[in-house]
Design a protein around this motif. Structure first.
Motif, PDB file in Angstrom:
ATOM      1  N   LEU A  33       1.333  -0.726  -0.163  1.00 58.19           N
ATOM      2  CA  LEU A  33      -0.220   0.020  -0.191  1.00 58.19           C
ATOM      3  C   LEU A  33       0.892   1.125  -0.048  1.00 58.19           C
ATOM      4  O   LEU A  33       0.485   2.173  -0.703  1.00 58.19           O
ATOM      5  N   SER A  34       1.712   1.234   0.898  1.00 60.20           N
ATOM      6  CA  SER A  34       3.016   2.743   1.123  1.00 60.20           C
ATOM      7  C   SER A  34       3.415   2.574  -0.709  1.00 60.20           C
ATOM      8  O   SER A  34       3.578   3.931  -0.811  1.00 60.20           O
ATOM      9  N   GLN A  35       4.038   1.478  -1.720  1.00 62.65           N
ATOM     10  CA  GLN A  35       4.131   2.021  -2.633  1.00 62.65           C
ATOM     11  C   GLN A  35       2.986   2.406  -3.552  1.00 62.65           C
ATOM     12  O   GLN A  35       3.295   3.009  -5.037  1.00 62.65           O
ATOM     13  N   LEU A  36       1.922   1.856  -3.566  1.00 62.32           N
ATOM     14  CA  LEU A  36       1.061   1.540  -4.833  1.00 62.32           C
ATOM     15  C   LEU A  36       0.783   3.262  -4.720  1.00 62.32           C
ATOM     16  O   LEU A  36       0.740   3.409  -6.294  1.00 62.32           O
ATOM     17  N   VAL A  37       0.048   4.513  -4.029  1.00 61.66           N
ATOM     18  CA  VAL A  37       0.048   5.430  -5.049  1.00 61.66           C
ATOM     19  C   VAL A  37       0.906   5.852  -5.432  1.00 61.66           C
ATOM     20  O   VAL A  37       0.811   7.194  -6.238  1.00 61.66           O
ATOM     21  N   ARG A  38       2.221   6.315  -4.415  1.00 59.51           N
ATOM     22  CA  ARG A  38       3.020   6.946  -5.288  1.00 59.51           C
ATOM     23  C   ARG A  38       3.663   6.093  -6.056  1.00 59.51           C
ATOM     24  O   ARG A  38       3.750   6.872  -7.880  1.00 59.51           O
ATOM     25  N   LEU A  39       3.722   4.902  -6.748  1.00 59.05           N
ATOM     26  CA  LEU A  39       3.771   3.707  -7.780  1.00 59.05           C
ATOM     27  C   LEU A  39       2.979   4.390  -9.375  1.00 59.05           C
ATOM     28  O   LEU A  39       3.471   5.226 -10.270  1.00 59.05           O
ATOM     29  N   PHE A  40       1.930   4.841  -8.797  1.00 58.28           N
ATOM     30  CA  PHE A  40       0.400   4.983 -10.151  1.00 58.28           C
ATOM     31  C   PHE A  40       0.424   6.151 -10.263  1.00 58.28           C
ATOM     32  O   PHE A  40       0.539   6.931 -11.522  1.00 58.28           O
ATOM     33  N   LYS A  41       0.822   7.248  -9.205  1.00 57.46           N
ATOM     34  CA  LYS A  41       0.798   8.134  -9.403  1.00 57.46           C
ATOM     35  C   LYS A  41       1.876   8.909 -10.343  1.00 57.46           C
ATOM     36  O   LYS A  41       1.950   9.412 -11.469  1.00 57.46           O
ATOM     37  N   LYS A  42       3.669   8.978 -10.193  1.00 57.52           N
ATOM     38  CA  LYS A  42       4.608   9.013 -10.602  1.00 57.52           C
ATOM     39  C   LYS A  42       4.032   8.278 -12.999  1.00 57.52           C
ATOM     40  O   LYS A  42       4.935   9.745 -13.190  1.00 57.52           O
ATOM     41  N   HIS A  43       3.593   7.164 -12.752  1.00 62.20           N
ATOM     42  CA  HIS A  43       3.138   6.792 -13.943  1.00 62.20           C
ATOM     43  C   HIS A  43       1.926   7.256 -14.669  1.00 62.20           C
ATOM     44  O   HIS A  43       1.753   7.379 -15.867  1.00 62.20           O
ATOM     45  N   THR A  44       0.702   7.589 -14.604  1.00 57.18           N
ATOM     46  CA  THR A  44      -0.205   8.242 -14.551  1.00 57.18           C
ATOM     47  C   THR A  44      -0.460   9.627 -14.084  1.00 57.18           C
ATOM     48  O   THR A  44      -1.379  10.078 -15.149  1.00 57.18           O
ATOM     49  N   GLY A  45       0.128  10.556 -13.624  1.00 57.75           N
ATOM     50  CA  GLY A  45      -0.130  11.845 -13.194  1.00 57.75           C
ATOM     51  C   GLY A  45      -1.595  11.875 -11.760  1.00 57.75           C
ATOM     52  O   GLY A  45      -1.922  13.329 -12.068  1.00 57.75           O
ATOM     53  N   VAL A  46      -1.646  11.057 -12.015  1.00 60.35           N
ATOM     54  CA  VAL A  46      -3.089  10.659 -11.264  1.00 60.35           C
ATOM     55  C   VAL A  46      -3.249   9.555 -10.010  1.00 60.35           C
ATOM     56  O   VAL A  46      -2.440   8.743  -9.607  1.00 60.35           O
ATOM     57  N   THR A  47      -3.718  10.059  -8.918  1.00 61.63           N
ATOM     58  CA  THR A  47      -3.735   8.996  -7.911  1.00 61.63           C
ATOM     59  C   THR A  47      -5.003   7.647  -8.814  1.00 61.63           C
ATOM     60  O   THR A  47      -5.832   8.144  -9.671  1.00 61.63           O
ATOM     61  N   PRO A  48      -4.997   6.890  -7.517  1.00 59.37           N
ATOM     62  CA  PRO A  48      -5.711   5.728  -8.171  1.00 59.37           C
ATOM     63  C   PRO A  48      -7.178   5.306  -8.259  1.00 59.37           C
ATOM     64  O   PRO A  48      -7.651   5.409  -9.126  1.00 59.37           O
ATOM     65  N   HIS A  49      -7.682   6.507  -7.297  1.00 58.10           N
ATOM     66  CA  HIS A  49      -8.861   6.938  -7.492  1.00 58.10           C
ATOM     67  C   HIS A  49      -9.768   8.350  -8.305  1.00 58.10           C
ATOM     68  O   HIS A  49     -10.051   7.648  -8.122  1.00 58.10           O
ATOM     69  N   GLN A  50      -8.079   8.610  -8.461  1.00 57.20           N
ATOM     70  CA  GLN A  50      -8.682  10.312 -10.007  1.00 57.20           C
ATOM     71  C   GLN A  50      -9.026   8.892 -10.816  1.00 57.20           C
ATOM     72  O   GLN A  50      -9.887   9.724 -11.512  1.00 57.20           O
ATOM     73  N   TYR A  51      -7.840   7.897 -11.147  1.00 49.08           N
ATOM     74  CA  TYR A  51      -8.204   7.757 -12.753  1.00 49.08           C
ATOM     75  C   TYR A  51      -8.957   6.954 -12.616  1.00 49.08           C
ATOM     76  O   TYR A  51      -9.821   6.806 -13.700  1.00 49.08           O
ATOM     77  N   LEU A  52      -9.426   6.376 -11.393  1.00 52.57           N
ATOM     78  CA  LEU A  52     -10.756   5.499 -11.286  1.00 52.57           C
ATOM     79  C   LEU A  52     -12.324   6.402 -11.624  1.00 52.57           C
ATOM     80  O   LEU A  52     -13.420   5.611 -12.545  1.00 52.57           O
TER      81      LEU A  52
END
Length: 108
Positions: A33-52
């Protein structure tokens, strides 16, 4: 794109209509979980919630263009908790209400 992020995106696209938690994304992508948001945002520019939310709005647009579902049905099929929440987010993201969008897409 990072394979973990791709896995999360595929999972979100496949399950857009159901509740998706960060724990679900962590489990399917096999990262903490600690890596998830940081990694996702690094590659997409948004948080997982925003992407969803973006995925759900795109799904709602498709359903609106079909023209045979009520606002409540669209909200459910696009994964929103209720019609009011859907309408609020739809307007915020598109600049128009679902009804305005429906009218606009019929005129195109």
């Amino acid at each position: 794109m990072n394979k973990h992020v791709t896995t999360m995106i595929d999972y979100m696209k496949t399950n857009v209509e159901v509740g998706i938690t960060l724990a679900d994304l962590s489990r399917v992508s096999n990262i903490s979980l600690s890596q998830l948001v940081r990694l996702f945002k690094k590659h997409t520019g948004v948080t997982p919630h925003q992407y969803l939310i973006q995925l759900r709005i795109e799904r709602a647009k498709q359903l609106i263009r079909c023209g045979n579902l009520s606002g409540k049905e669209i909200a459910v099929h696009a994964g929103f908790s209720d019609q009011a929440h859907f309408t609020k987010l739809f307007k915020r993201m598109t600049g128009m209400s679902p009804l305005q969008y429906a009218s606009h897409s019929r005129n195109d």
